[in-house]
Design a protein around this motif. Sequence first.
Motif, PDB file in Angstrom:
ATOM      1  N   ARG A  38       0.813  -1.223   0.000  1.00 30.68           N
ATOM      2  CA  ARG A  38       0.000   0.000   0.000  1.00 30.68           C
ATOM      3  C   ARG A  38       0.837   1.259   0.000  1.00 30.68           C
ATOM      4  O   ARG A  38       2.041   1.249   0.241  1.00 30.68           O
ATOM      5  CB  ARG A  38      -0.918   0.005   1.216  1.00 30.68           C
ATOM      6  N   GLN A  39       0.147   2.363  -0.214  1.00 31.21           N
ATOM      7  CA  GLN A  39       0.719   3.702  -0.118  1.00 31.21           C
ATOM      8  C   GLN A  39      -0.181   4.541   0.778  1.00 31.21           C
ATOM      9  O   GLN A  39      -1.301   4.155   1.120  1.00 31.21           O
ATOM     10  CB  GLN A  39       0.819   4.354  -1.494  1.00 31.21           C
ATOM     11  N   ASN A  40       0.325   5.710   1.189  1.00 28.34           N
ATOM     12  CA  ASN A  40      -0.465   6.699   1.934  1.00 28.34           C
ATOM     13  C   ASN A  40      -0.995   6.186   3.274  1.00 28.34           C
ATOM     14  O   ASN A  40      -2.024   6.665   3.764  1.00 28.34           O
ATOM     15  CB  ASN A  40      -1.646   7.197   1.088  1.00 28.34           C
ATOM     16  N   THR A  57      -6.958  -0.863  -4.525  1.00 31.30           N
ATOM     17  CA  THR A  57      -8.349  -1.294  -4.642  1.00 31.30           C
ATOM     18  C   THR A  57      -9.281  -0.435  -3.814  1.00 31.30           C
ATOM     19  O   THR A  57     -10.350  -0.035  -4.263  1.00 31.30           O
ATOM     20  CB  THR A  57      -8.501  -2.762  -4.194  1.00 31.30           C
ATOM     21  N   ASP A  58      -8.839  -0.113  -2.599  1.00 33.43           N
ATOM     22  CA  ASP A  58      -9.720   0.608  -1.682  1.00 33.43           C
ATOM     23  C   ASP A  58      -8.892   1.232  -0.573  1.00 33.43           C
ATOM     24  O   ASP A  58      -7.759   0.815  -0.313  1.00 33.43           O
ATOM     25  CB  ASP A  58     -10.741  -0.369  -1.074  1.00 33.43           C
ATOM     26  N   GLN A  59      -9.457   2.230   0.096  1.00 33.24           N
ATOM     27  CA  GLN A  59      -8.869   2.722   1.326  1.00 33.24           C
ATOM     28  C   GLN A  59      -8.962   1.610   2.376  1.00 33.24           C
ATOM     29  O   GLN A  59      -9.872   0.771   2.343  1.00 33.24           O
ATOM     30  CB  GLN A  59      -9.599   3.980   1.824  1.00 33.24           C
ATOM     31  N   GLU A  82      -6.996   6.968   4.152  1.00 29.51           N
ATOM     32  CA  GLU A  82      -5.631   7.159   3.671  1.00 29.51           C
ATOM     33  C   GLU A  82      -5.263   8.628   3.829  1.00 29.51           C
ATOM     34  O   GLU A  82      -6.118   9.474   4.092  1.00 29.51           O
ATOM     35  CB  GLU A  82      -5.486   6.730   2.206  1.00 29.51           C
ATOM     36  N   ARG A  83      -3.978   8.929   3.724  1.00 31.66           N
ATOM     37  CA  ARG A  83      -3.465  10.301   3.772  1.00 31.66           C
ATOM     38  C   ARG A  83      -3.842  10.979   5.093  1.00 31.66           C
ATOM     39  O   ARG A  83      -4.062  12.194   5.150  1.00 31.66           O
ATOM     40  CB  ARG A  83      -3.966  11.087   2.557  1.00 31.66           C
ATOM     41  N   GLY A 127      -7.566  12.970   6.992  1.00 33.77           N
ATOM     42  CA  GLY A 127      -7.362  12.054   5.883  1.00 33.77           C
ATOM     43  C   GLY A 127      -8.534  12.005   4.915  1.00 33.77           C
ATOM     44  O   GLY A 127      -9.477  12.801   4.979  1.00 33.77           O
ATOM     45  N   TRP A 128      -8.451  11.037   4.003  1.00 32.39           N
ATOM     46  CA  TRP A 128      -9.419  10.844   2.928  1.00 32.39           C
ATOM     47  C   TRP A 128     -10.046   9.479   3.091  1.00 32.39           C
ATOM     48  O   TRP A 128      -9.343   8.469   3.187  1.00 32.39           O
ATOM     49  CB  TRP A 128      -8.700  10.953   1.586  1.00 32.39           C
TER      50      TRP A 128
END
Length: 220
Positions: A91-93, A112-114, A140-141, A157-158
């Motif tokens: 993953r990222q973020n 794919t999804d948060q 995320e973020r 976050g988002w």
Amino acid sequence: MLFRSKGYVGTGDDGVKLKDFWEYNQNTDTWTQVADMPTANGRDKACGFAIGTKGYVACGNDGSAYLNDCYEYDPVGNTWTAKANFTGTARQNAVGYSIANKGYITGGYDGTDQKDDHYEFDPVANTWTAKANYGGGKRERAVGFGCTNGKGYVGTGWNGSTRTRDWWEYNVATDSWTQKADFGGTQRFDAAGFSIGSRGYVGTGNDGVNRDDFWEYNPA
């Protein structure tokens, strides 16, 4: 990351994915380049945390794939060591932070999804353990930090549809999340955060425009 009274910043994207790392000395107000991460490619959107005298960088995106690797940085030897891979999906973020002598990674985006999963890293055993999912749902973020009260804090976050400003406390002893007072600023993602002793600090980010405000959180 902040440890040994010095700060460390690395990776990112300036048009290409980066793997260089830099040490900030607050006493001399100078930056010194240290050893690059020992990976074939650079990365951005990684997360990091410090435990004791070591720093850790995990996950991110190298431009062709989401990542789940984890590396330990020893500033005394100026060396990097590969550790056990993060056991959640690549993953990222995600947000990384430490509480006492353990590291934590929460949320992120795996293509794919948060995510709302939450993992603990034990540097002695070199193991990752799944813990109670983040109380605020998929995210995320976000931003997070641990305080000297033995608790962790994650918020903003988002969530896949909107920016957020809810704020949650993680209790290591009970492996549980409790919602706290919302972050004092506007809903946002990509904020920066850190703790000093018993208090946390959050600033910048994006709420539709880039922000320059800065907030102190007192968990007491």
